[in-house]
Motif scaffolding. Structure first.
Motif, PDB file in Angstrom:
ATOM      1  N   ARG A 121       0.850  -1.207   0.000  1.00 49.47           N
ATOM      2  CA  ARG A 121       0.000   0.000   0.000  1.00 49.47           C
ATOM      3  C   ARG A 121       0.879   1.249   0.000  1.00 49.47           C
ATOM      4  NH1 ARG A 121      -3.418  -2.552   3.684  1.00 49.47           N
ATOM      5  NH2 ARG A 121      -2.466  -1.486   5.441  1.00 49.47           N
ATOM      6  N   LYS A 122       1.885   1.221   0.877  1.00 48.45           N
ATOM      7  CA  LYS A 122       2.809   2.346   0.992  1.00 48.45           C
ATOM      8  C   LYS A 122       3.475   2.627  -0.352  1.00 48.45           C
ATOM      9  CE  LYS A 122       5.298   2.304   5.185  1.00 48.45           C
ATOM     10  NZ  LYS A 122       6.522   1.856   5.785  1.00 48.45           N
ATOM     11  N   LYS A 123       3.965   1.565  -0.982  1.00 49.59           N
ATOM     12  CA  LYS A 123       4.660   1.691  -2.264  1.00 49.59           C
ATOM     13  C   LYS A 123       3.752   2.304  -3.319  1.00 49.59           C
ATOM     14  CE  LYS A 123       8.443  -1.552  -2.769  1.00 49.59           C
ATOM     15  NZ  LYS A 123       8.457  -3.004  -2.614  1.00 49.59           N
ATOM     16  N   ARG A 124       2.503   1.793  -3.370  1.00 52.02           N
ATOM     17  CA  ARG A 124       1.558   2.263  -4.374  1.00 52.02           C
ATOM     18  C   ARG A 124       1.271   3.745  -4.174  1.00 52.02           C
ATOM     19  NH1 ARG A 124      -1.845  -2.158  -4.260  1.00 52.02           N
ATOM     20  NH2 ARG A 124      -2.974  -1.170  -2.567  1.00 52.02           N
ATOM     21  N   THR A 125       1.078   4.156  -2.908  1.00 48.53           N
ATOM     22  CA  THR A 125       0.813   5.569  -2.618  1.00 48.53           C
ATOM     23  C   THR A 125       1.989   6.429  -3.066  1.00 48.53           C
ATOM     24  OG1 THR A 125      -0.373   4.783  -0.698  1.00 48.53           O
ATOM     25  CG2 THR A 125       0.051   7.129  -0.781  1.00 48.53           C
ATOM     26  N   GLU A 126       3.199   5.994  -2.771  1.00 51.98           N
ATOM     27  CA  GLU A 126       4.390   6.753  -3.171  1.00 51.98           C
ATOM     28  C   GLU A 126       4.456   6.903  -4.687  1.00 51.98           C
ATOM     29  OE1 GLU A 126       7.658   4.756  -1.317  1.00 51.98           O
ATOM     30  OE2 GLU A 126       7.010   5.481   0.667  1.00 51.98           O
ATOM     31  N   GLU A 127       4.166   5.808  -5.394  1.00 49.98           N
ATOM     32  CA  GLU A 127       4.189   5.853  -6.864  1.00 49.98           C
ATOM     33  C   GLU A 127       3.150   6.831  -7.400  1.00 49.98           C
ATOM     34  OE1 GLU A 127       3.973   1.891  -8.542  1.00 49.98           O
ATOM     35  OE2 GLU A 127       5.842   1.386  -7.510  1.00 49.98           O
ATOM     36  N   LEU A 128       1.946   6.795  -6.795  1.00 48.28           N
ATOM     37  CA  LEU A 128       0.884   7.712  -7.221  1.00 48.28           C
ATOM     38  C   LEU A 128       1.283   9.162  -6.983  1.00 48.28           C
ATOM     39  CD1 LEU A 128      -2.296   5.764  -6.113  1.00 48.28           C
ATOM     40  CD2 LEU A 128      -1.814   6.573  -8.423  1.00 48.28           C
ATOM     41  N   LYS A 129       1.903   9.423  -5.826  1.00 52.21           N
ATOM     42  CA  LYS A 129       2.352  10.790  -5.503  1.00 52.21           C
ATOM     43  C   LYS A 129       3.375  11.262  -6.532  1.00 52.21           C
ATOM     44  CE  LYS A 129       1.846  11.079  -0.488  1.00 52.21           C
ATOM     45  NZ  LYS A 129       2.621  10.783   0.715  1.00 52.21           N
TER      46      LYS A 129
END
Ligand SMILES: [Zn+2]
Length: 227
Positions: free
Chosen positions: A208-216
């Motif tokens: 989840r953390k990784k996905r959020t970072e990628e989206l940001k």
């Protein structure tokens, strides 16, 4: 034709093992006489087909032999997981070290001392509840009670089962002549639940953390392009 479903303990790749990656052999030990009776050794080896891994998995089992010298595969006298040393899955660095240690140790001693393995699984679970859910009480039972509203009912029941089986090794029965034993298969059930919770809690949070970072990063990139 060999066809075995296998999840590599080194690289976690699920795969189907076929002949070039599988070898086994059986040797009856018919010359020696020991307290084990008429027995033989069965050796199994698998190499991981993943080109980046290709690690060796090796296991040995001692079986009794019938009067014709045929291996009784249902009668396992001893078994040894040789490589890797246990069937533990490899935990990622973001899992706290004490939790990793308890987990690996529980896996390593599963066959040698299932009762001690179950006790370690219980300790590992307590570590996870304290670290991941930040629930800290003096008794594991109270910590598990507080967890009740936070996880699925069936998961909660499994967690409580780990506590109660782990208690067998942690506390002596009131009547010390009563021996309650834990079988390797039962210890493995507890280990399996720990693995599932590691996936559901830690691994899921990390992705989840990784996905959020990628989206940001994606949004930031688009903003840059607009300017
Ligand atoms: Zn592998």
């Amino acid at each position: 034709m060999t066809s075995i479903n296998f999840k590599c303990p080194y690289c976690s790749h699920p795969t189907t093992i076929t002949d070039p990656n599988y070898f086994d052999c059986w040797q009856r030990m018919h010359v020696i006489k020991s307290d084990k009776g008429d027995v033989g050794l069965f050796i199994q080896s698998i190499t991981c087909p993943n080109k980046e891994c290709q690690k060796l998995w090796l296991r040995m089992e001692m079986n009794s032999v019938d009067y014709k010298g045929i291996r009784q595969d249902w009668n396992v006298i001893h078994q040894w997981q040789l490589l890797p040393e246990s069937e533990a899955m490899v935990l990622s660095d973001y899992i706290p070290q004490p939790i990793q240690q308890d987990y690996y140790e529980a896996c390593r001693i599963r066959d040698l001392s299932p009762k001690a393995s179950a006790t370690l699984a219980r300790r590992c679970l307590q570590g996870m509840i304290r670290d991941f859910w930040e629930i800290k009480k003096s008794q594991l039972k109270d910590e598990i009670d507080e967890l009740k509203d936070k996880v699925d009912p069936d998961v909660w029941e499994s967690i409580d089962a780990v506590r109660s089986v782990g208690n067998i090794g942690a506390h002596m029965e009131k009547d010390i002549n009563i021996i309650v034993d834990v079988e390797p298969g039962e210890a493995q059930l507890l280990i399996g639940l720990i693995e599932q919770l590691v996936d559901d809690w830690y691994v899921a949070r990390e992705s989840r953390k990784k996905r959020t970072e990628e989206l940001k990063r994606l949004v930031a990139n688009k903003e840059m392009q607009k300017k």
